[in-house]
Enzyme design. Structure first.
Site, mmCIF file in Angstrom:
data_model
loop_
_atom_site.group_PDB
_atom_site.id
_atom_site.type_symbol
_atom_site.label_atom_id
_atom_site.label_comp_id
_atom_site.label_asym_id
_atom_site.label_seq_id
_atom_site.Cartn_x
_atom_site.Cartn_y
_atom_site.Cartn_z
ATOM 1 N N LYS A 95 0.816 -1.220 0.000
ATOM 2 C CA LYS A 95 0.000 0.000 0.000
ATOM 3 C C LYS A 95 0.847 1.266 0.000
ATOM 4 O O LYS A 95 0.393 2.318 -0.411
ATOM 5 C CB LYS A 95 -0.914 0.000 1.226
ATOM 6 C CG LYS A 95 -0.158 -0.027 2.540
ATOM 7 C CD LYS A 95 -1.077 -0.095 3.755
ATOM 8 C CE LYS A 95 -1.625 -1.465 4.055
ATOM 9 N NZ LYS A 95 -0.607 -2.454 4.480
ATOM 10 N N HIS A 102 0.981 -3.373 14.956
ATOM 11 C CA HIS A 102 1.544 -2.237 14.208
ATOM 12 C C HIS A 102 1.501 -1.050 15.153
ATOM 13 O O HIS A 102 0.423 -0.592 15.523
ATOM 14 C CB HIS A 102 0.709 -1.960 12.953
ATOM 15 C CG HIS A 102 1.394 -1.033 11.979
ATOM 16 N ND1 HIS A 102 1.966 0.161 12.375
ATOM 17 C CD2 HIS A 102 1.609 -1.118 10.642
ATOM 18 C CE1 HIS A 102 2.497 0.755 11.314
ATOM 19 N NE2 HIS A 102 2.304 -0.012 10.252
ATOM 20 N N GLU A 145 6.593 -5.608 8.521
ATOM 21 C CA GLU A 145 5.898 -5.136 7.307
ATOM 22 C C GLU A 145 6.258 -3.689 7.016
ATOM 23 O O GLU A 145 5.380 -2.810 6.989
ATOM 24 C CB GLU A 145 4.374 -5.244 7.512
ATOM 25 C CG GLU A 145 3.868 -6.635 7.801
ATOM 26 C CD GLU A 145 2.436 -6.621 8.364
ATOM 27 O OE1 GLU A 145 1.858 -5.531 8.537
ATOM 28 O OE2 GLU A 145 1.912 -7.698 8.638
HETATM 29 N N1 PLP Z 1 1.306 -3.123 7.804
HETATM 30 C C1 PLP Z 1 0.018 -2.715 7.897
HETATM 31 C C2 PLP Z 1 -1.016 -3.710 8.275
HETATM 32 C C3 PLP Z 1 -0.317 -1.371 7.636
HETATM 33 O O1 PLP Z 1 -1.595 -0.989 7.732
HETATM 34 C C4 PLP Z 1 0.710 -0.473 7.247
HETATM 35 C C5 PLP Z 1 0.395 0.925 6.969
HETATM 36 O O2 PLP Z 1 -0.728 1.373 6.927
HETATM 37 C C6 PLP Z 1 2.026 -0.951 7.124
HETATM 38 C C7 PLP Z 1 2.292 -2.281 7.429
HETATM 39 C C8 PLP Z 1 3.172 -0.071 6.707
HETATM 40 O O3 PLP Z 1 3.447 0.888 7.673
HETATM 41 P P1 PLP Z 1 4.726 1.830 7.510
HETATM 42 O O4 PLP Z 1 4.672 2.456 6.191
HETATM 43 O O5 PLP Z 1 4.595 2.783 8.638
HETATM 44 O O6 PLP Z 1 5.941 0.977 7.688
#
Ligand code: PLP
Length: 436
Positions: free
Chosen positions: A64, A193, A267
């Site tokens: 995403k 998270h 992640e």
């Molecule tokens: N994992 C999940 C389930 C998320 O919702 C997100 C971000 O919305 C991420 C990982 C990535 O987070 P970041 O970009 O802060 O590492």
């Protein structure tokens, strides 16, 4: 993968850089639209740095955050896994020939049709945080392997998720695990998270300890957990230091998860892509404000991508730092407001910066534009989302190609995990680590 990328990216010799490429492109008469430059080498270096700092933690990149093919193909080739939030994202990653075992469907609240799709393409691992989700998964994907998302927020994080996702690890987790057992669903681990743009590295440690509690609980109920997913929240270009976070993560993993058979994954999204992207925007209109009481007025520049596209995070208090392209650094600087191109008055990119006097047709660049930009952009008012120009330094590319060719040989005959071992071997060869 190798061939797809090679035809599309510009290889930089020792005299060129992201900046010089942008200056060159913006001086061409043909270039009118805003564009990003993606430095693929920067993504590779982030990967190497992670391996050095947290060798036990395997990364599943959060699609995403930026799903441009340069990003996905680079990470797929390096051997990371992927965190997908939807059917669309899963399909995009499978199209890169990534094995389903390297995908986690990490959205605790999933449409049922997406769960059914996951079943048809053999994605087993997915997160959940409530009983109705458990029942839905039991109906549409009874062989799924579930990861229980617990709530553990860094209160100082820029974007917190606890209000939307995660169960309480003390009160709700026992009930959910008991329910899963009654339904005959396999639960294999815990995820959390702590929030995107986290500020306090210690929260990782606290959340790992909370996850340990759930592992013990699960063991008493009769589950054998084998995966801990420490989520995202790792810094991109700004924020806390990844070194400090890694110290905290490593210490707490050693303390609470010393059993090497437990797989530890993360992640990261922002960490991998933020600093790899720079955007160049073109001024198409100029106005000035009325002078203030001291007679000073502010220049207002209107550029061709704005708050409804590349700079959407301005609505969440992100600050942007403009830099004039093709200007002498010693030029006198004036108060400046930079507006996006739409007719909406909220479409303002930044206003507290001083810049040299600019003309129509001049360009302004912004660094660290890789995270949550392309994926959340719209073409409101008909302005296009900037295209991406990929670059990589020649020295790094040669080694990268070498790595990819190595991977392909293995890929033909072996299981995915062998491919990853091979990647690590190549990455840590003296040749590769000499790149800076
Ligand atoms: N994992 C999940 C389930 C998320 O919702 C997100 C971000 O919305 C991420 C990982 C990535 O987070 P970041 O970009 O802060 O590492």
């Amino acid at each position: 993968m190798l061939s797809k990328l090679e035809n599309q990216i510009q290889i930089l010799n020792s005299k060129s850089s992201v900046w010089s490429v942008m200056e060159e492109m913006t001086q061409s008469e043909n270039q009118e639209e805003a564009f990003y430059v993606c430095d693929i080498g920067n993504i590779i270096k982030k990967y190497l740095n992670w391996k050095k700092l947290m060798p036990r933690v395997e990364t599943y990149y959060a699609v995403k955050c930026n799903d441009h093919p340069f990003v996905l193909e680079t990470l797929a080739t390096l051997g990371t896994g992927f965190d997908c939030a939807s059917k669309e994202e899963i399909s995009k990653i499978l199209d890169l020939n990534v094995q389903p075992t390297r995908i986690i469907f990490a959205n605790p609240a999933k449409p049922e049709s997406h769960i059914k799709y996951a079943e048809t393409v053999n994605i087993l691992r997915m997160t959940f945080d409530n009983q109705l989700e458990l029942e839905k998964i039991k109906r549409s994907h009874p062989n799924a392997e579930l990861i229980l998302r617990i709530k553990y927020d860094d209160e100082m994080a820029h974007y917190k998720f606890g209000g939307k996702f995660g169960c309480d690890h003390l009160t709700e987790a026992p009930e959910l695990l008991t329910k899963a057992q009654q339904l005959g669903i396999k639960v294999i681990g815990v995820s959390f998270h702590i929030g995107s743009g986290s500020q306090n590295p210690k929260v990782y440690g606290e959340a790992i300890k909370a996850a340990r509690h759930v592992f013990d609980l699960a063991s008493n109920i009769g589950f054998k957990f084998n995966i801990l997913d420490i989520g995202g929240g790792f810094p991109g270009a700004h924020g806390t230091s990844i070194e400090e976070i890694s110290k905290n993560v490593n210490e707490n993993i050693n303390l609470h998860f010393s059993d090497p058979s437990i797989k530890i994954v993360a992640e990261p999204g922002r960490y991998y892509v933020d600093s790899a992207f720079t955007v160049a925007t073109r001024i198409h209109s100029i106005a000035t404000t009325k002078p203030d009481s001291t007679g000073i007025f502010t220049y207002m520049y209107y550029v061709n991508t704005g708050a409804y596209s590349t700079f959407m995070n301005v609505f969440f208090n992100e600050q942007y730092k403009p830099q004039a392209l093709n200007k002498n650094k010693r030029d006198k600087k004036y108060p400046t407001i930079i507006w996006g191109p739409t007719c909406d008055s909220l479409d303002k990119i930044c206003e507290k910066n001083k810049m040299p006097k600019m003309n129509i047709g001049d360009w302004i660049a912004f660094e660290n534009m890789g995270a949550y930009t392309l994926t959340i952009s719209s073409n409101f008012n008909g302005f296009p989302i900037p295209k991406v120009h990929g670059v990589v330094c020649e020295k790094l590319w040669k080694k990268y190609k070498h790595l990819m060719m190595g991977s392909e040989i293995k890929f033909d005959n072996c299981k995915e995990h062998l491919r990853c071992q091979l990647s690590e071997k190549l990455l840590y060869s003296n040749k590769f680590s000499s790149v800076n």
